[in-house]
Scaffold this motif. Structure first.
Motif, PDB file in Angstrom:
ATOM      1  N   ALA A 394       9.460  -6.163   3.761  1.00 18.59           N
ATOM      2  CA  ALA A 394       9.646  -7.613   3.868  1.00 18.59           C
ATOM      3  C   ALA A 394       8.887  -8.215   5.031  1.00 18.59           C
ATOM      4  O   ALA A 394       8.610  -9.416   5.033  1.00 18.59           O
ATOM      5  N   SER A 395       8.566  -7.421   6.043  1.00 14.60           N
ATOM      6  CA  SER A 395       7.920  -7.982   7.242  1.00 14.60           C
ATOM      7  C   SER A 395       6.489  -7.484   7.443  1.00 14.60           C
ATOM      8  O   SER A 395       5.895  -7.792   8.473  1.00 14.60           O
ATOM      9  N   HIS A 396       5.934  -6.722   6.499  1.00 16.88           N
ATOM     10  CA  HIS A 396       4.586  -6.185   6.665  1.00 16.88           C
ATOM     11  C   HIS A 396       3.756  -6.422   5.411  1.00 16.88           C
ATOM     12  O   HIS A 396       4.286  -6.529   4.294  1.00 16.88           O
ATOM     13  N   ASP A 397       2.478  -6.542   5.625  1.00 16.14           N
ATOM     14  CA  ASP A 397       1.530  -6.638   4.522  1.00 16.14           C
ATOM     15  C   ASP A 397       1.318  -5.239   3.933  1.00 16.14           C
ATOM     16  O   ASP A 397       0.969  -4.298   4.657  1.00 16.14           O
ATOM     17  N   MET A 398       1.516  -5.104   2.638  1.00 15.61           N
ATOM     18  CA  MET A 398       1.495  -3.781   2.023  1.00 15.61           C
ATOM     19  C   MET A 398       0.095  -3.174   1.995  1.00 15.61           C
ATOM     20  O   MET A 398      -0.055  -1.951   2.013  1.00 15.61           O
ATOM     21  N   LEU A 399      -0.924  -4.017   1.960  1.00 13.50           N
ATOM     22  CA  LEU A 399      -2.284  -3.474   1.866  1.00 13.50           C
ATOM     23  C   LEU A 399      -2.758  -2.930   3.211  1.00 13.50           C
ATOM     24  O   LEU A 399      -3.300  -1.823   3.282  1.00 13.50           O
ATOM     25  N   THR A 400      -2.541  -3.699   4.275  1.00 18.30           N
ATOM     26  CA  THR A 400      -3.134  -3.347   5.567  1.00 18.30           C
ATOM     27  C   THR A 400      -2.142  -2.752   6.560  1.00 18.30           C
ATOM     28  O   THR A 400      -2.555  -2.154   7.556  1.00 18.30           O
ATOM     29  N   GLY A 401      -0.842  -2.911   6.305  1.00 19.57           N
ATOM     30  CA  GLY A 401       0.141  -2.454   7.275  1.00 19.57           C
ATOM     31  C   GLY A 401       0.350  -3.409   8.437  1.00 19.57           C
ATOM     32  O   GLY A 401       1.176  -3.143   9.306  1.00 19.57           O
ATOM     33  N   LEU A 402      -0.384  -4.506   8.472  1.00 24.09           N
ATOM     34  CA  LEU A 402      -0.163  -5.521   9.503  1.00 24.09           C
ATOM     35  C   LEU A 402       1.100  -6.313   9.187  1.00 24.09           C
ATOM     36  O   LEU A 402       1.685  -6.180   8.115  1.00 24.09           O
ATOM     37  N   GLY A 403       1.516  -7.146  10.142  1.00 21.92           N
ATOM     38  CA  GLY A 403       2.633  -8.026   9.874  1.00 21.92           C
ATOM     39  C   GLY A 403       2.264  -9.081   8.846  1.00 21.92           C
ATOM     40  O   GLY A 403       1.089  -9.303   8.534  1.00 21.92           O
TER      41      GLY A 403
END
Length: 828
Positions: A394-403
């Motif tokens: 819910a708090s991270h971008d699934m592609l890059t692992g960034l927030g």
């Protein structure tokens, strides 16, 4: 997946063979306790003969005990007879009298309680009564302290309120003076009156929230009064103005401020109320404890007497029955002991569940034990891990692992709430779309992941890096507010992201650029900051310098607001008919004869004045409003051209600019046919000007649409030739009649320079293909001479005429003389 695994584990648990679980432990405990209790019953048989002697001892002990308990109950009622309302009076003397009465009753109660100290059988009950009495004493003390403080605060508040009345008198004296009529002095006095009225409201406020709201409302008014002190209009008020500001400041925000005193009084009143409630509860408990003690003692005495007498009359079988009853009681105690162990473990599991529900996913879980509770603990651990994974998603971008936006909003909101400052750097990646279009989405995703790793390594500790769009990265940088520091930080990030990316023996590059919004200067909400950073990015991209970031400024927001207002007004303007057409004459260069006009739309806003087509045409295209506007322009141009013919003027070919959005619509041909039919204009007198970009859209069946228009007799011109994606192939395949040389080539053209050579090349190319050439931007006689020498067909520009209103065209045609061209020279 985690939830599924939990279900499988539960199913496996239910299918196991028998084990020594909770149920087996309970039955084993039952058997052991039954054996022990049965033995205890047999032993108790020997004490049966002592029962008769016990009856006498019970009677001898009971009568004095009941007398002492009655005395204790009477003293308790006397102590509790003190009315709690007397302790809440506003008079200190009344409170002290009630306290003294209570203290005397309390001493008598303590003496009655002390007379029961030798009753060891009642030690537990007496301890509870003594604890209840101590709680009452503590509550009375706290209540008295709170009441005394409340009365002192009420007196201080009344004194401060008197100061407000004095300030009201000073305010009226200043208002009546001649200085009070000056604008800033009047503003200062109005602010003072607002502050005094607000301070007068303090006495009517009953909640802390209302006090805080009033303080927040008065703070900016007081700050504005301080700024007005140095104004020339206010200075004649002299020390009176300074004194009233100082007193209002003290009454508003000082240690003895009205709001502070009111907050303390409200708090103290609430504390007194709580202590009074606690006193009432403690009194009720004491009364209940004394009553229960007496009832329990009476019942126990009667039960002992009756039971002993009955035992004398019963047989040995009754004693065995008593043993069985003792066995059952012991069994109940055994179950209670065993249940406590189970309940303790369940309580720990429940507390862990509540911590997990509150967001504490690091809470430890004791998974030891092979019974059912151990299985529950292990299932809970699996569930906790699943929640942690969900929260991460819910708090991270699934592609890059960034927030993502959620993490970014949480970080910024917390930092702003703590009074922090910082910057939001909104990075766009120029060239990324080319990478995706050339190499595909998989390569684009790989590029984004590599850029994300670089970004995470480049940011500072405490910064938050997030991805909020396809090719949009954001860095929330706390404590970064100076423009030079922001530029240096953005340059460092951009340098890291700009390094070549190696994929399959290819070096790929993107060019990052950042728009920056600072918080809280540019906003305190994340969405607003992202919007303003995006505006800064767009503005900086359009006018990029050597800097790596563009900071948001008010003029950027004003331009965006102006575009938004224009977009809003555009639809209303179309509906109201606020647009008009002006017509710029087009001259045959060889003969000097006016043979056509170009229709140019104009918008004179009723409130904002004339608005440039460069401002509203792009907005009309992006919003789709270009379609109704374009249809109106086409109909009006045809109608006006036919009106000139009907008035007896020579036929003029009218050229209408067609937006790419409008031309690519399927109803373009029908719109032209309807405009010609409604106006009665000959199709040969209509020329549609389209840009080179339209010709690149083969998917819209552009060629078929152009041929249909040409078959109707409508002429087609390529506008601004040479400034777009020029391709010579369409000139020989599409039914084009005219090429228009853009004014960017005509205006600077002088014999022998590059612009002149481009004009010469376009004229030669068009003539070789059998096309007519129109030159735009003619502003000097030298332009006419050059174009005439190169064989250009038609020209238009300010040297010939500015765009004219429809009614000005006939007089212009009447006065136009070709021989005057050599004598006129009109600057733009």
């Amino acid at each position: 997946m985690a939830l599924s695994a939990t279900s499988d584990a539960a199913g496996a648990t239910g299918a196991r063979p028998w084990r020594f679980g909770i149920r087996a432990k309970m039955w084993a405990t039952f058997a052991a306790v039954a054996v022990l209790v049965l033995g205890a019953t047999l032993v108790s048989w020997s004490s049966y003969r002592e029962t008769d002697r016990a009856i006498g001892r019970i009677v001898d002990r009971t009568l004095p005990l009941m007398a002492k308990l009655s005395d204790l109950a009477r003293m308790s009622q006397k102590m509790l007879a003190i009315t709690p309302a007397a302790l809440m009076a506003d008079d200190v003397a009344a409170i002290e009298r009630a306290a003294a009465t209570f203290a005397h009753a309390q001493v008598q109660f303590a003496e009655a309680l002390a007379r029961l100290d030798d009753e060891t059988a009642l030690r537990s009950e007496l301890g509870e009564i003594r604890a209840a009495a101590m709680r009452i004493d503590a509550d009375i003390s706290l209540l008295l302290a709170a009441q005394r403080q409340r009365i002192r605060l009420a007196a201080s508040f009344a004194a401060a309120s008197d100061q407000v009345d004095v300030l009201h008198q000073e305010y009226r004296l200043m208002s009546d003076s001649s200085v009070g009529a000056r604008p800033k002095a009047r503003q200062f006095l109005l602010l003072a009156n607002r502050m005094l009225v607000g301070l007068a409201e303090v006495g009517r406020i009953d909640t802390l929230e209302d006090v805080e709201a009033l303080s927040a409302r008065l703070r900016p008014a007081l700050a504005q009064m301080r700024r007005l002190l140095d104004h020339p209009d206010v200075e004649p008020l002299g020390q009176g103005a300074t004194r009233i500001v100082a007193r209002i400041d003290a009454l508003t925000f000082g240690e003895t401020a009205l709001t502070t005193l009111r907050e303390r009084e409200i708090t103290t009143r609430a504390v007194a109320g709580l202590r009074l409630s606690a006193l009432a509860e403690a009194s009720r408990v004491l009364d209940d404890d004394v009553s229960r003690l007496m009832a329990r003692t009476a019942r126990r005495t009667a039960a002992e007497r009756d039971e002993t007498a009955a035992m004398l009359d019963r047989s040995q079988s009754l004693l065995l029955a008593l043993g069985s009853g003792c066995a059952l009681g012991s069994l109940a105690l055994a179950f209670l002991y065993l249940g406590r162990g189970i309940l303790d473990r369940l309580a720990r599991l429940g507390a862990t569940m509540r911590r997990i529900a509150a967001g504490d996913l690091a809470s430890p879980i004791d998974t030891r034990g092979g019974d059912e509770l151990g299985d529950m603990a292990r299932d809970l651990a699996v569930f906790r891990d699943a929640i942690a994974k969900v929260n991460h998603v819910a708090s991270h971008d699934m592609l890059t692992g960034l927030g993502n936006r959620a993490m970014l909003e949480t970080h910024v909101t917390r930092h702003v709430a703590r009074g922090g400052r910082g910057a939001l750097l909104y990075f766009g990646l120029d060239g990324f779309r080319d990478v995706v279009e050339t190499f595909g989405f998989d390569t684009g995703d790989a590029v984004l992941r590599l850029l994300a790793e670089r970004l995470k390594a480049a940011v500072r500790p405490g910064d938050v890096a997030a991805r909020v769009g396809a090719d949009r990265f954001v860095v929330a940088a706390p404590d970064l507010a100076d423009e030079a520091d922001i530029q240096a930080f953005a340059a460092r990030i951009a340098a890291v992201l700009r390094k070549p990316l190696r994929f399959d023996d290819l070096d790929l590059e993107v060019d990052p650029f950042a728009g920056v919004a600072r918080y809280p200067d540019d906003g305190a909400q994340t969405e607003l900051l992202l919007h303003r950073a995006d505006l800064a990015l767009r503005a900086g991209t359009d006018n990029r310098t050597r800097r790596e970031a563009a900071l948001y400024a008010e003029e950027i927001g004003e331009r965006a607001a102006r575009r938004r207002d224009i977009r809003t007004d555009l639809k209303l303007a179309i509906e109201r008919g606020d647009f008009v057409l002006h017509y710029q004459p087009k001259m045959r260069i060889r003969t000097g004869r006016i043979e056509g006009v170009e229709a140019l739309v104009r918008w004179n806003h009723p409130h904002k004045g004339p608005i440039s087509p460069a401002d509203f045409i792009p907005l009309a295209e992006s919003s789709g409003l270009i379609l109704p506007l374009g249809r109106w322009v086409l109909r009006e141009a045809c109608r006006q051209a036919q009106a000139w013919v009907a008035a007896g003027h020579p036929p003029l070919r009218v050229a209408v600019n067609i937006s790419p959005v409008q031309f690519l619509r399927d109803d373009m041909v029908e719109a032209a046919r309807a405009a010609l039919a409604d106006s009665g204009l000959d199709a040969e007198l209509l020329e549609l000007e389209i840009t080179e970009g339209v010709l690149l859209h083969q998917e819209g069946n552009v060629a078929a649409r152009m041929r249909a228009l040409r078959e109707m007799g409508v002429r087609l011109a390529i506008d601004d030739f040479g400034t777009g994606y020029s391709s010579l192939s369409y000139l020989k395949t599409l039914p084009v009649d005219t090429l228009k040389i853009d004014q960017a080539f005509v205006r600077p053209a002088t014999p022998g320079n590059d612009d002149a050579r481009i004009c010469t090349a376009i004229i030669g190319l068009a003539h070789d293909l059998g096309l007519e050439v129109v030159a735009e931007g003619i502003e000097w006689q030298s332009h006419i001479d050059f174009l005439q020498s190169e064989g250009c067909d038609v020209g238009q520009g300010y040297f010939i005429s500015r765009p004219l209103a429809p009614e000005a065209i006939p007089p212009f045609l009447e006065t136009w003389k070709s021989e005057r061209l050599a004598l006129r020279e009109v600057a733009s």
